[in-house]
Every structure is written in structure tokens, then in C-alpha cells.
Design a protein around this motif. Structure first.
Motif, mmCIF file in Angstrom:
data_model
loop_
_atom_site.group_PDB
_atom_site.id
_atom_site.type_symbol
_atom_site.label_atom_id
_atom_site.label_comp_id
_atom_site.label_asym_id
_atom_site.label_seq_id
_atom_site.Cartn_x
_atom_site.Cartn_y
_atom_site.Cartn_z
ATOM 1 N N ALA A 204 0.848 -1.197 0.000
ATOM 2 C CA ALA A 204 0.000 0.000 0.000
ATOM 3 C C ALA A 204 0.880 1.242 0.000
ATOM 4 O O ALA A 204 0.727 2.146 0.816
ATOM 5 N N SER A 205 1.826 1.266 -0.931
ATOM 6 C CA SER A 205 2.758 2.392 -1.002
ATOM 7 C C SER A 205 3.167 2.632 -2.447
ATOM 8 O O SER A 205 2.859 1.849 -3.343
ATOM 9 N N TYR A 206 3.870 3.752 -2.650
ATOM 10 C CA TYR A 206 4.355 4.122 -3.973
ATOM 11 C C TYR A 206 5.870 4.031 -3.997
ATOM 12 O O TYR A 206 6.533 4.226 -2.973
ATOM 13 N N LEU A 207 6.394 3.776 -5.176
ATOM 14 C CA LEU A 207 7.832 3.695 -5.355
ATOM 15 C C LEU A 207 8.198 4.600 -6.518
ATOM 16 O O LEU A 207 7.581 4.536 -7.583
ATOM 17 N N THR A 208 9.185 5.477 -6.316
ATOM 18 C CA THR A 208 9.680 6.328 -7.397
ATOM 19 C C THR A 208 11.155 6.011 -7.599
ATOM 20 O O THR A 208 11.850 5.620 -6.657
ATOM 21 N N VAL A 209 11.620 6.181 -8.820
ATOM 22 C CA VAL A 209 13.053 6.010 -9.094
ATOM 23 C C VAL A 209 13.479 7.080 -10.080
ATOM 24 O O VAL A 209 12.772 7.377 -11.035
ATOM 25 N N SER A 210 14.631 7.686 -9.799
ATOM 26 C CA SER A 210 15.166 8.692 -10.706
ATOM 27 C C SER A 210 16.267 8.085 -11.552
ATOM 28 O O SER A 210 16.765 6.990 -11.273
ATOM 29 N N ARG A 211 16.650 8.817 -12.569
ATOM 30 C CA ARG A 211 17.654 8.341 -13.517
ATOM 31 C C ARG A 211 18.979 8.013 -12.825
ATOM 32 O O ARG A 211 19.680 7.080 -13.200
ATOM 33 N N ASN A 212 19.314 8.770 -11.766
ATOM 34 C CA ASN A 212 20.583 8.539 -11.069
ATOM 35 C C ASN A 212 20.499 7.421 -10.026
ATOM 36 O O ASN A 212 21.438 7.197 -9.275
ATOM 37 N N GLY A 213 19.354 6.708 -9.983
ATOM 38 C CA GLY A 213 19.251 5.526 -9.142
ATOM 39 C C GLY A 213 18.755 5.739 -7.733
ATOM 40 O O GLY A 213 18.904 4.864 -6.886
ATOM 41 N N GLY B 157 12.646 6.142 -4.013
ATOM 42 C CA GLY B 157 11.866 6.740 -2.932
ATOM 43 C C GLY B 157 10.678 5.848 -2.623
ATOM 44 O O GLY B 157 9.949 5.446 -3.534
ATOM 45 N N LEU B 158 10.489 5.502 -1.360
ATOM 46 C CA LEU B 158 9.346 4.699 -0.937
ATOM 47 C C LEU B 158 8.397 5.626 -0.185
ATOM 48 O O LEU B 158 8.780 6.237 0.820
ATOM 49 N N TRP B 159 7.172 5.751 -0.689
ATOM 50 C CA TRP B 159 6.178 6.688 -0.162
ATOM 51 C C TRP B 159 4.994 5.903 0.383
ATOM 52 O O TRP B 159 4.558 4.937 -0.221
ATOM 53 N N GLY B 160 4.440 6.355 1.508
ATOM 54 C CA GLY B 160 3.245 5.740 2.072
ATOM 55 C C GLY B 160 2.040 6.027 1.202
ATOM 56 O O GLY B 160 2.100 6.820 0.262
ATOM 57 N N GLU B 161 0.930 5.377 1.520
ATOM 58 C CA GLU B 161 -0.286 5.552 0.713
ATOM 59 C C GLU B 161 -0.756 7.002 0.720
ATOM 60 O O GLU B 161 -1.341 7.497 -0.229
ATOM 61 N N SER B 162 -0.481 7.716 1.817
ATOM 62 C CA SER B 162 -0.854 9.134 1.895
ATOM 63 C C SER B 162 0.239 10.023 1.294
ATOM 64 O O SER B 162 0.226 11.234 1.476
ATOM 65 N N LEU B 163 1.197 9.411 0.596
ATOM 66 C CA LEU B 163 2.288 10.087 -0.097
ATOM 67 C C LEU B 163 3.259 10.800 0.847
ATOM 68 O O LEU B 163 3.823 11.835 0.519
ATOM 69 N N LYS B 164 3.461 10.205 2.002
ATOM 70 C CA LYS B 164 4.483 10.706 2.931
ATOM 71 C C LYS B 164 5.727 9.843 2.731
ATOM 72 O O LYS B 164 5.653 8.617 2.719
ATOM 73 N N LEU B 165 6.874 10.500 2.580
ATOM 74 C CA LEU B 165 8.114 9.779 2.324
ATOM 75 C C LEU B 165 8.471 8.896 3.508
ATOM 76 O O LEU B 165 8.544 9.356 4.644
ATOM 77 N N GLN B 166 8.680 7.601 3.240
ATOM 78 C CA GLN B 166 9.059 6.664 4.294
ATOM 79 C C GLN B 166 10.565 6.482 4.346
ATOM 80 O O GLN B 166 11.156 6.437 5.405
ATOM 81 N N ARG B 167 11.188 6.344 3.163
ATOM 82 C CA ARG B 167 12.648 6.256 3.126
ATOM 83 C C ARG B 167 13.145 6.351 1.693
ATOM 84 O O ARG B 167 12.382 6.209 0.743
ATOM 85 N N THR B 168 14.439 6.601 1.562
ATOM 86 C CA THR B 168 15.091 6.607 0.257
ATOM 87 C C THR B 168 16.217 5.574 0.274
ATOM 88 O O THR B 168 16.800 5.295 1.320
#
Length: 202
Positions: free
Chosen positions: A90-99, A102-113
């Protein structure tokens, strides 16, 4: 059975809305065979078909009701390559080109990088092209311009730790998709597309 005139008289008397001419037009739409009479079956079939078609048109014209735009804290210093929703976490994952993951909670609060690293490429030369989740095995697959795909544990506490990798591709993998059978975890397909126009799967 009703003739056109009987149908027009009955409908205007019972419904008390619309004109006799409108009921005459309705009769013509129902009486497709031009028999001059309609029965209950023809009337109900017509009404059901009209309702079905109206429902289909409504579905095609529905626009999602988006919430207001919400900007997230800036953690990526480079282009964001992928954004995934992970149902199992129940979370989002983002990745940038430089690797940077970002792991985000369901409410889009950053959990960790987590910083992705590679044995082959220095961090300053690292270039992520694609990311896909493998939820049935709790892993992510990450593709790089170094013509490699790394597989890492999704909930690993020690950061991004490559457990195994695919390499030796002719072209750089640019996009990936993953499918698995929810009833058989061993039945899964990872599909990849590369810069040479080649699609492959494992």
C-alpha cells in the motif's frame, strides 16, 4: 398486440408526458420489421437495449474525478523514470535516472530513500532506464544503460542489495512489464523492450 394508433393513445393516456407524435416516433423505432404492430416482448427488448446503449455511452464519457494536485517533497535531483503503486505494501515507489529510490506511504508521505548502486558502473555514471515491481516474490527489477537488469528484495533493510542480475543484452532495456499468475507463483513473465526495437521475455 398494439397498432401504432393504439400505442400512441395508450402511452399518452398512461404516461401523461410527451406528445402523440413522439410516441408515434417511438413506435417506429420499436417496430423494426414494419409489421404495423408491436407486443410486450418487442417493447421490453427495445427499452433494455436503449438502456444498455445509454449506459455504455455514459461509461465512455466518464472522466475520473481527480483530487487537487499534490506536490511531493523533492528528493530526486534527476529525472524521475518510474512511479509505481505497490498493492502489497500500500505504497508508492519512485526512481530517478541517477538511481535514487523513494518509498512513499499511501498518503504520499516519504518513508525512506535508497540509493541503487552497481558493481559495473560508478555512481556518477549510473543511469536507470526502467523499474518494475515483482510483487509475488517481493522484489523489484531495475534496468540500467549498462545493459543489465538487477533484481533486489523490496523490503531489504540493508538498502538496495542486488540478489541476481540479467546481463548480456544486445541493447539497453528501456521498459519492462511483469505479469504473474496469482494462483501459481512460479508462473510469471518479465517482458523487456530495448533501444534496438527488440522485445524479450524471461
Amino acid at each position: 398486440m398494439m397498432t401504432r394508433e393504439e400505442f400512441m393513445d395508450k402511452m399518452s393516456a398512461e404516461v401523461r408526458r410527451g406528445t402523440k407524435e413522439e410516441y408515434g416516433e417511438l413506435f417506429s423505432k420499436i417496430d423494426l420489421n414494419r409489421d404495423g404492430v408491436i407486443d410486450w416482448d418487442k417493447l421490453t427488448s427495445f427499452v433494455l437495449l436503449e438502456l444498455y446503449e445509454r449506459d455504455e455511452r455514459t461509461k465512455l464519457s466518464v472522466i475520473p474525478q481527480w483530487k487537487d494536485l499534490q506536490l511531493l517533497p523533492v528528493i530526486h535531483k534527476d529525472a524521475v523514470q518510474n512511479v509505481l503503486f505497490l498493492k502489497s505494501h500500500a505504497s508508492y515507489l519512485t526512481v530517478s535516472r541517477n538511481g535514487l529510490l523513494g518509498l512513499w506511504g499511501e498518503s504520499l508521505k516519504l518513508q525512506r530513500t535508497v540509493q541503487i548502486t552497481s558493481e559495473v558502473v560508478k555512481l556518477k555514471d549510473l543511469w536507470v532506464t526502467s523499474l518494475v515491481a515483482l510483487p509475488n516474490v517481493n522484489k523489484v527489477a531495475v534496468a540500467f544503460t549498462s545493459k543489465e537488469v538487477y533484481f533486489a528484495e523490496l523490503n531489504s533493510k540493508q538498502g538496495f542489495s542486488c540478489q541476481y542480475k540479467l546481463q548480456g543484452f544486445e541493447g539497453t532495456v528501456m521498459c519492462m512489464d511483469y505479469w504473474y499468475n496469482p494462483h501459481d507463483g512460479n508462473d510469471a513473465i518479465l517482458t523487456m523492450g530495448d533501444v534496438c526495437g527488440q522485445a524479450s521475455r524471461v
